[in-house]
Design an enzyme around this catalytic site. Structure first.
Site, short mmCIF file in Angstrom:
data_model
loop_
_atom_site.label_atom_id
_atom_site.label_comp_id
_atom_site.label_asym_id
_atom_site.label_seq_id
_atom_site.Cartn_x
_atom_site.Cartn_y
_atom_site.Cartn_z
N ALA A 169 42.14 112.33 93.02
CA ALA A 169 42.45 113.29 94.07
C ALA A 169 42.47 112.55 95.41
O ALA A 169 41.92 111.45 95.54
CB ALA A 169 41.41 114.40 94.10
N GLU A 187 33.77 110.10 90.17
CA GLU A 187 33.35 111.01 91.23
C GLU A 187 31.90 110.81 91.66
O GLU A 187 31.55 111.04 92.81
CB GLU A 187 33.57 112.47 90.79
CG GLU A 187 35.01 112.90 90.71
CD GLU A 187 35.64 112.64 89.36
OE1 GLU A 187 36.74 113.16 89.11
OE2 GLU A 187 35.02 111.92 88.54
N GLU A 196 41.86 113.55 84.64
CA GLU A 196 41.85 114.97 84.30
C GLU A 196 43.27 115.47 84.04
O GLU A 196 43.51 116.27 83.13
CB GLU A 196 41.19 115.76 85.43
CG GLU A 196 39.69 115.51 85.50
CD GLU A 196 39.04 116.03 86.77
OE1 GLU A 196 38.01 116.71 86.67
OE2 GLU A 196 39.55 115.74 87.87
N GLY A 205 40.80 112.80 89.26
CA GLY A 205 41.81 113.82 89.01
C GLY A 205 42.98 113.31 88.19
O GLY A 205 43.65 114.07 87.49
#
Length: 260
Positions: free
Chosen positions: A66, A134, A114, A111
């Site tokens: 992200a 993260e 994911e 992300g």
């Protein structure tokens, strides 16, 4: 108007979606998440699309995570909305009625991993690196990473990747069941093209039934999953494609599936 962060290419029933932010290692900001959500919705509705391939622009990254610069500005309420936006996209991909193949051409972190895990099949270049880092930002995964890692790789691997935040190489990812295949980086495109072409030639209604049975059935107790599988199996007997497929087998010819 700013150009879309996602480029689209169609060829013989295969739609390739490319996250096109190579200067940011294809990081997922809100605009990119929204663009991907719109493109997957369009692909689901387009009868000419049989398979979707998802990849990242440039030689370094599939999606490196992200967008941290954007996340740094979020408060708790905005962060919740950002997480829900990401989870909605991942769920849309996971529930696509057509196969989605992730071509992991570099870093797939946070992300990005994911996003790859939401796809149905994952083909990785041998130089790819994957992980959920993260924890190193004082965060936890927010786009479904804890849940899909648990389901794909088991509790031990999910906890190791999330608690330590250390990326793994493609070979280790394959050992864990995180990716289906690992190929030399120079051959990734050819491998994905061949796989997508094979899926595009398969019976679309049967593909959808299999995707539904595995994804939906896998979220149910086994007795419910078995009942769901039987329902999908029986419904296919009402299709022209099933008659074509079985007739072609008996007549020793290649079937011509028409999605009906």
């Amino acid at each position: 108007m700013a150009p879309s962060p996602v480029t689209v290419r169609d060829a013989e029933g295969v739609r390739t979606l490319t996250v096109d932010r190579p200067e940011r290692l294809n990081a997922l900001d809100r605009q990119t998440l929204e663009a991907l959500d719109a493109e997957f919705a369009a692909a689901a509705a387009d009868a000419s699309v049989r398979v979707v391939v998802l990849t990242g622009a440039g030689p370094k990254a599939f999606v490196a995570g992200a967008d941290i610069a954007e996340m740094n500005q979020l408060d708790a309420i905005a962060a919740r909305e950002f997480s829900l936006l990401g989870q909605r996209l991942m769920r849309r991909i996971e529930r696509m009625p057509k196969p989605v193949v992730a071509a992991i051409n570099g870093y797939a972190l946070g992300g990005g991993l994911e996003l790859a895990m939401a796809c149905h099949l994952r083909i990785a270049a041998d130089n790819a690196r994957m992980g959920q880092p993260e924890i190193n930002l004082g965060l936890a995964p927010g786009f479904g990473g804890t849940q899909r890692l648990l389901r794909l790789c088991g509790r031990a691997a999910a906890l190791e990747l999330c608690l330590l935040g250390t990326p793994i190489d493609a070979a280790r990812a394959q050992e864990l069941g995180l990716v289906n295949r690992v190929v030399p980086a120079a051959g990734l495109q050819a491998e994905v093209d061949a796989l997508a072409a094979r899926l595009a030639a398969a019976a679309p209604l049967a593909l959808r039934a299999i995707l539904d049975a595995v994804v939906v059935g896998g979220e149910c107790p086994i007795e419910e999953g078995l009942q769901f599988e039987t329902a999908q199996f029986a419904l296919l007997f009402a299709t022209e494609d099933m008659r074509e497929g079985t007739s072609a087998f008996l007549e020793k010819r290649t079937p011509q599936f028409r999605n009906r």
